[in-house]
Motif scaffolding. Structure first.
Motif, mmCIF file in Angstrom:
data_model
loop_
_atom_site.group_PDB
_atom_site.id
_atom_site.type_symbol
_atom_site.label_atom_id
_atom_site.label_comp_id
_atom_site.label_asym_id
_atom_site.label_seq_id
_atom_site.Cartn_x
_atom_site.Cartn_y
_atom_site.Cartn_z
ATOM 1 N N UNK A 206 0.908 -1.085 -0.206
ATOM 2 C CA UNK A 206 -0.049 -0.078 0.114
ATOM 3 C C UNK A 206 0.795 1.327 -0.046
ATOM 4 N N UNK A 207 1.876 1.271 0.729
ATOM 5 C CA UNK A 207 2.582 2.490 0.673
ATOM 6 C C UNK A 207 3.388 2.640 -0.724
ATOM 7 N N UNK B 119 10.893 -4.750 7.147
ATOM 8 C CA UNK B 119 9.480 -4.636 7.286
ATOM 9 C C UNK B 119 8.640 -4.162 6.450
ATOM 10 N N UNK B 120 9.028 -3.052 6.044
ATOM 11 C CA UNK B 120 8.217 -1.855 5.177
ATOM 12 C C UNK B 120 8.867 -1.942 3.755
ATOM 13 N N UNK B 121 8.586 -2.797 3.008
ATOM 14 C CA UNK B 121 9.030 -3.082 1.562
ATOM 15 C C UNK B 121 8.404 -2.164 0.702
ATOM 16 N N UNK B 122 8.986 -0.764 0.675
ATOM 17 C CA UNK B 122 8.309 0.094 -0.341
ATOM 18 C C UNK B 122 9.300 0.137 -1.697
ATOM 19 N N UNK C 104 16.191 1.588 -0.314
ATOM 20 C CA UNK C 104 17.600 1.673 -0.642
ATOM 21 C C UNK C 104 18.024 0.484 -1.046
ATOM 22 N N UNK C 105 17.836 -0.173 -2.341
ATOM 23 C CA UNK C 105 17.954 -1.376 -2.833
ATOM 24 C C UNK C 105 19.587 -1.835 -2.318
ATOM 25 N N UNK D 67 18.480 -7.435 4.025
ATOM 26 C CA UNK D 67 17.191 -7.388 4.602
ATOM 27 C C UNK D 67 15.974 -7.687 3.874
ATOM 28 N N UNK D 68 16.167 -7.464 2.401
ATOM 29 C CA UNK D 68 15.277 -8.045 1.515
ATOM 30 C C UNK D 68 15.208 -9.524 1.126
#
Length: 626
Positions: A132-133, A425-428, A433-434, A440-441
């Motif tokens: 959603x973000x 946690x918030x994968x926008x 910043x890839x 983390x991803x």
């Protein structure tokens, strides 16, 4: 707003929009494009000219509309009509440029046939799994681009007018500069292609819709070596579909085996790890485990297509146009199999309802694209699958299929089931910043794979508890792989390296001893392996481009992987990419087995020349022109 702005005022607006387009293109470029004078000059010229070319439709439409409104009878709202149309078209151009930049940053390719198909097919956008973000951020950026252009239009159309003579002189100078820059850029690229000057060839990939110019005939006259097989000449034949090549001879087995076919989105080869996927690993110890296995593509459409048809992914278009399901499904239907086919997305995107499962009854297709997160839909689908198994007609064999969505970005799993921490946690997609957050991803992905493994374990345990495991072929595959910057990219669909194309492959066939194949195997080998088990006596070459994995002395010299515009030869020593249409004809790529660029690509191409000829023949084999 009743009066119309002058042509000069309109040009000022487009000048500002052009400068913004230049900035957008510049933001997607790398420092390598300015490391030397030649590539820096080429990049500057290409940025200036292509920014204008992208805006040219809006510029043309704006001036044409202004002229038409100027000739019409004066009306109160004509200025507003021109403003809305002009601002809208220019802003749309920038929205497309921005979207292309985001897509290229994440996946390494521009808006192309894949992306158009994605947004125009039901379920396509949803399959991206955007948060959603991400959606809100994208909406704000689009609104910002529109607002910026609205402000620029209001400001430039209220500025004082210049004399028409001055305007004409400026346009003449700008046109002359454009011609000089365009010709220079064209000639520089053609010379670079002729001499394999890679800095400019690589830099050209940063520009959406870039049209390469080559001097193939001139190079030949000058004695400059060219590629052994011209890239643009590789294509899938356009003749009538001839599939299979010969009528099938089938002796149905007296005791047909059931089939459970499980496919996980983006599941790459190294997830077959005892800690990440213990259930699948345990199953592989009692099955045929393929340790150097490749999908037929670096994307879902062609990946799943290749495992059912046993054909190169480029045949997707032919089969889609013909609404032709694979002969494997024909045989299952002829032998009165009962079906229960599940996905945690939709069968309309990709269009498997018109290809792989084109001949299925609608009641056999069970999509579940709403009603919870991806991992929850996966679990619900397995509930439905096990209920089907329990409630089936026991006098008939069954085939059931499941496509797991949890391992698709943004990698979904229950927090309580996480085994890799910390994770993002918030994968926008737009704010992440890839470069720094990729570990983390990847932890998210590992957790998602672990959750998919739990569902695979449920299926296997249910078969075992029901006494069906020794009467059922169990197949577990990924549709393609997933990269986490191991080769400079994230995701899939951009390159043909091991991480984007390699998947686990586990095939358990009752009565077959456990075995491990360490050599190259392919999704294309699945139909050639299964059809003999169904009593098909034809050679595999009549209906596929694969080989029987259980055949004595099985050996595959190379795999073939495809995307929308290219095919790739994947061998132990070399990986060579060949465009199959104009959109993929920028250049050939050649690397070693570990995806590192070769010092002498021409030598690699010469080495695999016989395989290239074989691939070219196979591209047209079932099209009536092979």
């Amino acid at each position: 707003m009743s009066s119309l702005p002058s042509p000069t005022q309109l040009d000022r607006f487009f000048l500002l929009s052009w400068l913004l387009a230049c900035a957008q293109l510049a933001s997607s470029q790398t420092s390598a494009q300015y490391a030397g004078f030649a590539v820096a000059a080429w990049s500057l010229a290409t940025t200036l000219t292509y920014a204008f070319l992208y805006l040219l439709p809006a510029v043309t439409a704006g001036h044409v509309l202004r002229r038409l409104l100027g000739r019409a009878a004066p009306t109160r709202g004509r200025g507003a009509v021109l403003a809305v149309a002009t601002v809208g078209l220019a802003a749309l151009t920038h929205v497309l440029l921005f979207s292309d930049r985001v897509i290229f940053r994440m996946y390494g390719f521009h808006i192309n046939g894949f992306v158009v198909d994605l947004v125009s097919t039901p379920g396509g956008i949803e399959s991206l799994g955007a948060s959603t973000g991400t959606v809100l951020t994208a909406a704000l950026i689009v609104l910002g681009l529109i607002a910026t252009h609205a402000f620029a239009y209001a400001w430039t159309t209220r500025a004082r007018r210049l004399a028409s003579g001055s305007s004409r002189r400026q346009w003449s100078a700008a046109l002359a500069l454009f011609v000089v820059l365009t010709l220079g850029e064209r000639i520089a690229y053609g010379y670079s292609a002729m001499t394999n000057f890679q800095p400019i060839l690589f830099a050209s990939e940063r520009y959406p819709l870039y049209q390469p110019l080559t001097f193939g005939r001139l190079a030949k006259r000058l004695g400059v070596a060219a590629d052994e097989v011209p890239a643009a000449r590789l294509h899938v034949g356009g003749g009538a579909l001839t599939y299979p090549l010969a009528a099938l001879t089938v002796e149905a087995p007296s005791r047909p085996l059931n089939i459970v076919w499980l496919v996980a989105e983006s599941l790459r080869f190294d997830m077959l790890d005892p800690e990440i996927m213990p259930n699948l690993r345990a199953l592989s110890n009692d099955a045929l485990r393929l340790e150097n296995h490749y999908s037929g593509a670096n994307m879902t459409q062609m990946g799943v297509f290749s495992m059912f048809y046993g054909l190169y992914g480029n045949y997707w278009f032919t089969m889609l146009a013909a609404r032709r399901q694979p002969v494997l499904m024909d045989v299952l239907q002829q032998q009165d199999y009962q079906f229960s086919l599940h996905t945690s997305q939709r069968f309309t995107y990709p269009a498997f309802d018109k290809t792989v499962f084109a001949g299925m009854r609608p009641g056999d297709l069970h999509p579940l694209d709403t009603g919870g997160s991806a991992w929850q839909r996966d679990a619900i689908n397995i509930d439905h699958m096990t209920r089907f198994i329990d409630g089936r007609d026991r006098a008939r064999p069954f085939m059931t299929y499941m496509f797991f969505e949890g391992t698709h970005a943004n990698y979904d799993f229950p927090e309580a089931g996480a085994i890799a921490r910390p994770y993002l946690e918030d994968f926008n997609y737009l704010t992440t910043d890839f470069a720094t957050q990729m570990p983390l991803i990847k932890n998210r992905y590992v957790n998602a794979a672990h959750q998919v493994d739990k569902q695979i374990g449920r299926v296997v345990e249910h078969l075992r508890a029901s006494g069906l495991l020794d009467d059922t072929i169990v197949i577990v595959l990924g549709d393609h792989g997933e990269e986490f910057m191991e080769r400079s990219r994230w995701g899939h669909g951009a390159q043909f390296n091991r991480f984007q194309t390699g998947t686990p492959a586990v095939i358990r066939v009752p009565g077959r001893k456990p075995a491990v194949i360490t050599g190259i195997t392919s999704h294309l080998d699945l139909p050639a392996t299964l059809m003999p088990l169904l009593g098909v006596r034809n050679p595999a070459s009549d209906y596929s481009l694969g080989q029987d994995l259980f055949a004595p002395g099985f050996h595959r010299r190379y795999a073939v992987v495809a995307d929308w515009n290219r095919v790739a030869y994947i061998g132990d020593d070399f990986k060579v990419t060949f465009p199959i249409n104009a959109l993929g004809a920028g250049r050939n790529e050649a690397t070693d087995g570990e995806d590192h660029p070769l010092d002498d690509p021409a030598a690699a191409i010469i080495t695999i020349r016989s395989s290239m000829v074989e691939i070219m023949g196979n591209l047209a084999r079932f099209s009536g022109r092979g």
